[in-house]
Design a protein around this motif. Structure first.
Motif, PDB file in Angstrom:
ATOM      1  N   TYR A   1       0.817  -1.209   0.000  1.00  0.00           N
ATOM      2  CA  TYR A   1       0.000   0.000   0.000  1.00  0.00           C
ATOM      3  C   TYR A   1       0.852   1.261   0.000  1.00  0.00           C
ATOM      4  O   TYR A   1       1.800   1.390   0.774  1.00  0.00           O
TER       5      TYR A   1
ATOM      6  N   GLU B   1      -5.691  -0.028   2.249  1.00  0.00           N
ATOM      7  CA  GLU B   1      -4.956   0.606   3.338  1.00  0.00           C
ATOM      8  C   GLU B   1      -4.930  -0.292   4.576  1.00  0.00           C
ATOM      9  O   GLU B   1      -3.884  -0.473   5.201  1.00  0.00           O
TER      10      GLU B   1
ATOM     11  N   THR C   1     -11.732  -3.543  -1.361  1.00  0.00           N
ATOM     12  CA  THR C   1     -11.561  -2.431  -2.289  1.00  0.00           C
ATOM     13  C   THR C   1     -10.161  -1.844  -2.254  1.00  0.00           C
ATOM     14  O   THR C   1      -9.546  -1.742  -1.193  1.00  0.00           O
ATOM     15  N   ASN C   2      -9.691  -1.452  -3.417  1.00  0.00           N
ATOM     16  CA  ASN C   2      -8.428  -0.725  -3.533  1.00  0.00           C
ATOM     17  C   ASN C   2      -8.691   0.745  -3.262  1.00  0.00           C
ATOM     18  O   ASN C   2      -8.937   1.541  -4.181  1.00  0.00           O
ATOM     19  N   CYS C   3      -8.632   1.108  -1.991  1.00  0.00           N
ATOM     20  CA  CYS C   3      -8.978   2.465  -1.609  1.00  0.00           C
ATOM     21  C   CYS C   3      -8.399   2.753  -0.233  1.00  0.00           C
ATOM     22  O   CYS C   3      -7.930   1.845   0.461  1.00  0.00           O
ATOM     23  N   SER C   4      -8.427   4.020   0.163  1.00  0.00           N
ATOM     24  CA  SER C   4      -8.073   4.380   1.527  1.00  0.00           C
ATOM     25  C   SER C   4      -9.252   4.092   2.445  1.00  0.00           C
ATOM     26  O   SER C   4     -10.389   3.939   1.992  1.00  0.00           O
ATOM     27  N   GLU C   5      -8.991   4.020   3.741  1.00  0.00           N
ATOM     28  CA  GLU C   5     -10.072   3.813   4.699  1.00  0.00           C
ATOM     29  C   GLU C   5     -11.099   4.940   4.618  1.00  0.00           C
ATOM     30  O   GLU C   5     -12.306   4.697   4.585  1.00  0.00           O
TER      31      GLU C   5
ATOM     32  N   GLY D   1     -12.958   4.927   1.241  1.00  0.00           N
ATOM     33  CA  GLY D   1     -13.718   3.688   1.127  1.00  0.00           C
ATOM     34  C   GLY D   1     -14.996   3.719   1.935  1.00  0.00           C
ATOM     35  O   GLY D   1     -16.050   3.262   1.482  1.00  0.00           O
ATOM     36  N   ARG D   2     -14.931   4.272   3.135  1.00  0.00           N
ATOM     37  CA  ARG D   2     -16.125   4.360   3.975  1.00  0.00           C
ATOM     38  C   ARG D   2     -17.157   5.303   3.365  1.00  0.00           C
ATOM     39  O   ARG D   2     -18.362   5.042   3.413  1.00  0.00           O
TER      40      ARG D   2
ATOM     41  N   THR E   1     -10.156  -2.505   3.076  1.00  0.00           N
ATOM     42  CA  THR E   1      -9.533  -1.611   2.113  1.00  0.00           C
ATOM     43  C   THR E   1      -8.073  -2.015   1.919  1.00  0.00           C
ATOM     44  O   THR E   1      -7.488  -2.710   2.751  1.00  0.00           O
TER      45      THR E   1
ATOM     46  N   TYR F   1      -3.474   6.123  -1.484  1.00  0.00           N
ATOM     47  CA  TYR F   1      -4.359   5.937  -2.628  1.00  0.00           C
ATOM     48  C   TYR F   1      -4.393   7.176  -3.521  1.00  0.00           C
ATOM     49  O   TYR F   1      -4.290   7.085  -4.741  1.00  0.00           O
TER      50      TYR F   1
ATOM     51  N   TYR G   1      -2.380  -3.661  -2.082  1.00  0.00           N
ATOM     52  CA  TYR G   1      -3.411  -3.473  -3.096  1.00  0.00           C
ATOM     53  C   TYR G   1      -3.767  -4.808  -3.744  1.00  0.00           C
ATOM     54  O   TYR G   1      -2.916  -5.690  -3.879  1.00  0.00           O
TER      55      TYR G   1
END
Length: 226
Positions: free
Chosen positions: A58, A138, A113-117, A120-121, A136, A61, A143
């Motif tokens: 990671y 993160e 998901t490929n995302c930050s916390e 993503g939330r 996530t 993102y 990733y």
């Protein structure tokens, strides 16, 4: 074997994990708006997908999103604008109904998901359906399609991989799901080409209307379909 193929007696899966930003949400529209055109948005998104799926461990993102923008001739700052507008993301038209049907049938639902916390939330809240597991990149430290995010989600679900289905939004997920034994349904909304060398999904669909029947054992195709 789960009953007769024409008249199954039990559900096929106990849990379903989803890609978030492509399988469940129409993130393409927002990317296109921030990019300034559908053509620029497609190039930006394609570059982001390529770079993110090659990232491994990671990194922030928004840095990857900004680097992808710069690589296709857009300002790095478009990544910050995109993140600031995440609350505008909308699910694909049938997603809420599909997930509610699964939830009401007792199927555990999760996201990988490929995302930050943080982002993503925000994105997951746009769905309006509870998730038992939310992973996530993160939180996993990697990733997709590295196996760690998928495995973390499996470890937190009340069902093992043999009774869990993954719904991908990108064909790149297939490189990772095969490594942890996750059968994969590809929600190929954008009509993308399967990446070279990727394992075949068990099903390919342009929408998710038939997903509940498949998960509950009422739709058992013999081969992948488009």
């Amino acid at each position: 074997m789960v009953g007769d193929r024409a008249h199954p007696t039990t559900q096929t899966y106990d849990a379903v994990l989803f890609d978030l930003l492509t399988a469940l949400l129409d993130s393409w529209t927002l990317w296109n708006e921030v990019a300034g055109s559908a053509e620029a948005g497609y190039r930006w998104r394609a570059e982001y997908l390529k770079n993110t799926y090659a990232a491994g461990r990671y990194r922030p993102y928004e840095d990857l999103v900004g680097e992808a923008a710069r690589n296709v001739g857009l300002p790095f700052e478009r990544a910050h604008e995109l993140g600031a507008r995440y609350a505008e993301l909308e699910p694909w038209p049938e997603v809420r109904e599909t997930l509610r049907a699964l939830h009401e049938a007792g199927i555990a639902l999760g996201v990988v998901t490929n995302c930050s916390e943080r982002l993503g939330r925000i994105a997951a809240d746009r769905i309006g359906v509870p998730f038992s597991v939310f992973v996530t990149a993160e939180r996993a430290g990697y990733y997709k399609p590295q196996p760690q995010p998928y495995q973390l989600a499996l470890d937190e679900l009340p069902a093992g991989s043999k009774r869990c289905l993954f719904v991908a939004g990108s064909g790149y997920d297939l490189f990772g799901t095969v490594r942890v034994g996750l059968p994969t349904w590809w929600h190929n909304r954008a009509g993308m080409t399967l990446p070279e060398g990727a394992p075949a999904p068990i099903v390919i669909r342009r929408d998710m209307t038939t997903l509940p029947a498949f998960v509950l054992g009422h739709d058992m195709p013999g081969r992948p379909a488009t």
